[in-house]
Scaffold this motif. Structure first.
Motif, mmCIF file in Angstrom:
data_model
loop_
_atom_site.group_PDB
_atom_site.id
_atom_site.type_symbol
_atom_site.label_atom_id
_atom_site.label_comp_id
_atom_site.label_asym_id
_atom_site.label_seq_id
_atom_site.Cartn_x
_atom_site.Cartn_y
_atom_site.Cartn_z
ATOM 1 N N PHE A 1 -10.699 7.165 -7.264
ATOM 2 C CA PHE A 1 -9.123 7.266 -6.657
ATOM 3 C C PHE A 1 -8.377 8.253 -7.378
ATOM 4 N N GLU A 2 -7.541 8.828 -6.837
ATOM 5 C CA GLU A 2 -6.547 9.758 -7.364
ATOM 6 C C GLU A 2 -5.283 9.301 -7.812
ATOM 7 N N ALA A 3 -4.976 9.836 -9.311
ATOM 8 C CA ALA A 3 -4.130 9.183 -10.024
ATOM 9 C C ALA A 3 -3.019 10.323 -10.269
ATOM 10 N N LEU A 4 -1.804 9.853 -10.361
ATOM 11 C CA LEU A 4 -0.898 10.538 -10.881
ATOM 12 C C LEU A 4 -0.697 11.114 -12.659
ATOM 13 N N THR A 5 -1.437 10.212 -13.211
ATOM 14 C CA THR A 5 -1.745 10.607 -14.740
ATOM 15 C C THR A 5 -3.026 10.728 -15.016
ATOM 16 N N ALA A 6 -3.278 11.088 -16.221
ATOM 17 C CA ALA A 6 -4.728 11.510 -16.494
ATOM 18 C C ALA A 6 -5.567 10.178 -16.587
ATOM 19 N N LYS A 7 -6.826 10.090 -16.117
ATOM 20 C CA LYS A 7 -7.634 9.094 -16.097
ATOM 21 C C LYS A 7 -8.377 8.937 -17.267
ATOM 22 N N THR A 8 -8.568 10.089 -17.976
ATOM 23 C CA THR A 8 -9.392 10.166 -19.406
ATOM 24 C C THR A 8 -8.746 10.856 -20.416
ATOM 25 N N ASN B 1 -1.332 -4.876 -0.642
ATOM 26 C CA ASN B 1 -0.763 -5.627 0.489
ATOM 27 C C ASN B 1 -0.917 -4.904 1.766
ATOM 28 N N ALA B 2 -1.491 -5.340 2.866
ATOM 29 C CA ALA B 2 -1.533 -4.512 4.096
ATOM 30 C C ALA B 2 -0.286 -4.701 4.727
ATOM 31 N N LEU C 1 -1.122 4.237 -16.491
ATOM 32 C CA LEU C 1 -1.898 4.667 -15.299
ATOM 33 C C LEU C 1 -0.625 4.636 -14.038
ATOM 34 N N ALA C 2 -0.700 5.617 -13.178
ATOM 35 C CA ALA C 2 0.308 5.740 -12.195
ATOM 36 C C ALA C 2 -0.522 6.051 -10.930
ATOM 37 N N VAL C 3 -0.635 5.353 -9.687
ATOM 38 C CA VAL C 3 -1.362 5.625 -8.566
ATOM 39 C C VAL C 3 -0.205 5.814 -7.466
ATOM 40 N N ASP C 4 -0.285 6.976 -6.691
ATOM 41 C CA ASP C 4 0.675 7.331 -5.554
ATOM 42 C C ASP C 4 0.283 6.438 -4.468
ATOM 43 N N ARG C 5 1.598 6.313 -3.871
ATOM 44 C CA ARG C 5 1.536 5.484 -2.547
ATOM 45 C C ARG C 5 0.529 5.837 -1.557
ATOM 46 N N ASN C 6 0.049 4.872 -0.696
ATOM 47 C CA ASN C 6 -0.955 5.299 0.500
ATOM 48 C C ASN C 6 -2.365 6.045 -0.008
ATOM 49 N N ILE C 7 -2.787 5.447 -1.371
ATOM 50 C CA ILE C 7 -4.115 5.954 -2.015
ATOM 51 C C ILE C 7 -4.981 4.947 -1.838
ATOM 52 N N LEU C 8 -4.592 3.708 -2.166
ATOM 53 C CA LEU C 8 -5.466 2.564 -2.101
ATOM 54 C C LEU C 8 -5.537 1.892 -0.729
ATOM 55 N N SER C 9 -6.833 1.345 -0.493
ATOM 56 C CA SER C 9 -7.111 0.960 0.883
ATOM 57 C C SER C 9 -6.151 -0.607 0.981
ATOM 58 N N PRO C 10 -5.272 -0.650 2.083
ATOM 59 C CA PRO C 10 -4.687 -1.968 2.389
ATOM 60 C C PRO C 10 -5.651 -3.127 2.617
ATOM 61 N N GLY C 11 -5.277 -4.101 1.927
ATOM 62 C CA GLY C 11 -6.268 -5.359 2.215
ATOM 63 C C GLY C 11 -7.236 -5.455 1.180
ATOM 64 N N PHE D 1 0.921 -1.148 -0.104
ATOM 65 C CA PHE D 1 -0.034 -0.031 -0.095
ATOM 66 C C PHE D 1 0.857 1.336 -0.097
ATOM 67 N N ASP D 2 2.062 1.092 0.372
ATOM 68 C CA ASP D 2 3.063 2.549 0.519
ATOM 69 C C ASP D 2 3.865 2.496 -0.600
ATOM 70 N N GLU D 3 3.705 1.564 -1.827
ATOM 71 C CA GLU D 3 4.408 1.644 -2.923
ATOM 72 C C GLU D 3 3.613 2.466 -4.014
ATOM 73 N N LYS D 4 4.085 3.090 -5.014
ATOM 74 C CA LYS D 4 3.559 3.574 -6.264
ATOM 75 C C LYS D 4 3.180 2.453 -7.097
#
Length: 204
Positions: free
Chosen positions: A72-79, A138-139, A97-107, A41-44
């Protein structure tokens, strides 16, 4: 037309399905080339989609958890929109698509979808296509504790013991490795006492 006949002792039940081929003008192809299945969860998180068509496309990244759409927030354009010229010049155009660390829910198990449709269409036309990739977020390890004894002392004379017992994680993430460090102040760099090892205590 495809027909199936289920024959019983006294009767025959028939059913049929008609397959309507898509027009040859429909050339939309969408793929996700990443093979990522699990990420901390703490990795991009990064993945790359590929778009192919003989006309302009509007492409969109989305995500869902257990079938429910999730924002979810993304570092790249979603559309993004790709013109027919772009797709002609590069018939396998990449859309990352790139999603920054700590954005998605662990588990959580997140299913990412890259969908594309001909420019100007509703997103559900005969030109629409999509590809999906499910990624487990991954949690971190849990159930453990951390303590320092004694809680106060004198520099250069007192011996401090750092303990991190009873931490657990999924079997596939074992063994756990521990690193210990300290700071003189909140603004000073961390000074390492132990690099990543399978030892849960260190003294200094």
């Amino acid at each position: 037309e495809i027909s199936a006949c289920l024959v019983g002792s006294e009767m025959c039940i028939r059913d049929s399905t008609t397959i309507v081929p898509l027009p040859s003008s429909v050339t939309t192809e969408v793929t996700i080339s990443s093979t990522i299945q699990k990420v901390n969860f703490d990795e991009k998180l990064e993945m790359v989609g590929t778009l192919t068509a003989t006309y302009g496309l509007t492409a969109t990244w989305s995500a869902s958890i257990d079938g429910t759409p999730t924002a979810f927030e993304a570092l790249t354009a979603k559309t993004s929109t790709f013109s027919v010229d772009e797709l002609t010049f590069n018939p396998f155009i990449e859309y990352p698509l790139a999603v920054d660390r700590n954005i998605l829910s662990p588990g959580s198990l997140v299913t990412f979808r890259l969908s594309a449709d001909r420019i100007g269409q509703s997103g559900s036309s005969i030109y629409a296509s999509f590809s999906e990739l499910s990624v487990l977020i991954n949690a971190p390890p849990s159930s453990g504790s951390f303590s320092v004894t004694p809680t106060s002392g004198e520099a250069l004379t007192s011996v401090f013991q750092l303990l991190a017992p009873s931490w657990s994680d999924e079997v596939e993430d074992l063994p756990l490795l521990y690193s210990f460090s300290y700071r003189i102040s909140s603004l000073s760099p961390a000074l390492q006492l132990q690099s990543r090892k399978g030892v849960t205590t260190v003294s200094t």
